[in-house]
Design an enzyme around this catalytic site. Structure first.
Site, PDB file in Angstrom:
ATOM      1  N   ILE A  10      38.900  36.195  49.653  1.00  0.00           N
ATOM      2  CA  ILE A  10      38.356  36.128  51.013  1.00  0.00           C
ATOM      3  C   ILE A  10      37.050  36.895  51.096  1.00  0.00           C
ATOM      4  O   ILE A  10      36.109  36.475  51.780  1.00  0.00           O
ATOM      5  CB  ILE A  10      39.375  36.648  52.037  1.00  0.00           C
ATOM      6  CG1 ILE A  10      40.685  35.855  51.939  1.00  0.00           C
ATOM      7  CG2 ILE A  10      38.810  36.542  53.452  1.00  0.00           C
ATOM      8  CD1 ILE A  10      40.510  34.348  52.097  1.00  0.00           C
ATOM      9  N   ASP A  11      36.943  38.015  50.401  1.00  0.00           N
ATOM     10  CA  ASP A  11      35.665  38.715  50.332  1.00  0.00           C
ATOM     11  C   ASP A  11      34.587  37.807  49.737  1.00  0.00           C
ATOM     12  O   ASP A  11      33.460  37.746  50.240  1.00  0.00           O
ATOM     13  CB  ASP A  11      35.795  39.973  49.474  1.00  0.00           C
ATOM     14  CG  ASP A  11      36.250  41.185  50.271  1.00  0.00           C
ATOM     15  OD1 ASP A  11      36.039  41.204  51.489  1.00  0.00           O
ATOM     16  OD2 ASP A  11      36.816  42.112  49.668  1.00  0.00           O
ATOM     17  N   VAL A  12      34.916  37.132  48.648  1.00  0.00           N
ATOM     18  CA  VAL A  12      33.936  36.267  47.996  1.00  0.00           C
ATOM     19  C   VAL A  12      33.540  35.117  48.924  1.00  0.00           C
ATOM     20  O   VAL A  12      32.347  34.801  49.090  1.00  0.00           O
ATOM     21  CB  VAL A  12      34.493  35.730  46.664  1.00  0.00           C
ATOM     22  CG1 VAL A  12      33.557  34.685  46.069  1.00  0.00           C
ATOM     23  CG2 VAL A  12      34.697  36.880  45.673  1.00  0.00           C
TER      24      VAL A  12
END
Length: 372
Positions: free
Chosen positions: A173-175
């Site tokens: 999700i960060d990516v």
């Protein structure tokens, strides 16, 4: 060579992963990215090791590969934002920047006198990208760690075995938030090109997670279906899962009836394609267990590499489950170079996946050493 974003200056107040990944992608495309870090400590990921670089010279302290993975092509500026001098230095950087990006908890930059409204009053052309975990309203005080987002967004509820909710093996999700941030920033820059006016770009990890779960979240909104974990199976396509073979697992992705017929013939069970229980995807879903058992029995006598060759030759999407080293080897065999070199440095870096015929990504600077 001039990059597509040559001339764009980014003041990068972000840390850890989502923001740094976004700014690295922009830096690869030619932007000048100045990473603002805490004196003496720097980005949290500088200490997120092992693993550490193994190619670093003896005279240089090896960096954590977590940090190096998202910070090439940047310079670093050590600034204490809690001091007047630090805030003045930060403001001076912003004044020569086109883009500001930050992922502090909501309200932090405002308290430092570096919020969007304050900066845009003097620089109406500024693009300001803010990344939070759970938005700027009721979730403003909640920390946005990827694991929490995977848990609370429902992603873990549809990942892993049925009785063991699992996170994805990377902070996905960060990516994805980093990629969405780049899209928003580029759209804002395009708008500024036309109008001369900047704007605020807001992202929160929870919204990115819900959007990125695509068919699973759409099924809930449009059909009131709450999805659940199915291991390596697919809720809407059969067979689309992992099967055991004589040695290691094999992934098979049969997305339509034509592919199913090809697969049935390739594995030596052509009768499955004419069995009325399996002739359509809807029928295959209804009779999933029976079909999976038949396919598993057919695949059992041979290994994954054998079936990869047989099914690929038949035009059926299939492949063994590789580890990361095997994945790099596969890419190279296919003529895809997955790594790049930064001039003057011994450590390879993962290649930017964006291909551009005129202004391709470049690799100019190694991840920055924290200034004294």
């Amino acid at each position: 060579m001039t990059g597509a974003l040559d001339g764009i200056v980014v003041a990068d107040f972000s840390r850890v992963l989502a923001g740094p990944y976004a700014t690295m992608l922009m830096a690869d495309l030619g932007a000048e990215v100045v990473k603002v870090e805490r004196p003496g400590l720097g980005d949290d990921t500088r200490s997120w090791g092992p693993p550490y670089e193994k190619y670093a010279p003896d005279s240089v302290e090896p960096m954590a590969t977590y940090f190096t993975s998202v910070n090439r092509n940047k310079t670093s500026l050590a600034v204490d934002l809690q001091t007047d001098d630090g805030r003045r230095a930060a403001r001076a950087l912003v004044e020569r920047s086109d883009v500001v990006i930050e992922n502090f908890r909501a309200g932090t930059m405002e308290r430092l006198g570096l919020g969007y409204d304050t900066l845009a009053a003097d620089q109406p052309e500024l693009i300001y990208c803010a990344i939070t975990g759970f938005g700027r309203d009721g979730g403003a005080s909640m920390p946005g760690y990827d694991l929490l987002i995977q848990a609370m967004s429902g992603l873990m509820s549809v990942t892993g075995p049925e009785d063991a909710p699992s996170k994805v093996g990377v902070a996905v999700i960060d990516v994805l938030t980093g990629v969405h941030a780049v899209a928003g920033i580029l759209a804002a820059l395009r708008h500024r090109d036309r109008t001369g006016v900047g704007q605020r770009v807001d992202l929160d990890l929870l919204s990115v997670a819900l959007s990125s779960m695509v068919n699973q979240t759409a099924g809930y909104l449009a059909a009131d279906v709450v999805p659940a974990a199915m291991g390596n199976r697919h809720p809407s396509v059969v067979p689309y899962q992992v099967f055991s073979t004589a040695d290691r697992p094999l992934a098979v992705a049969v997305g339509n009836d034509k592919l199913f017929t090809r697969m049935a013939e390739a594995i030596g069970t052509p009768e499955l394609a004419t069995d009325e229980r399996f002739t359509t995807n809807t029928a295959r879903i209804k009779n999933r267990d029976a079909l999976v058992a038949d396919i598993a029995a057919a695949l059992r006598p041979h290994g994954a590499d054998h079936w990869f060759e047989v099914l690929t030759a038949a035009g059926v999407p299939a492949g063994p489950i590789n580890d990361v080293a095997e994945a790099f080897d596969l890419a190279r065999r296919l003529g895809i170079d997955p790594a790049a070199r930064i001039p003057g440095t011994p450590t390879p870096t993962v290649r930017n996946p964006i291909g551009m015929s005129v202004t391709p990504p470049t690799y100019r600077l190694p991840p920055p050493v924290l200034p004294n």
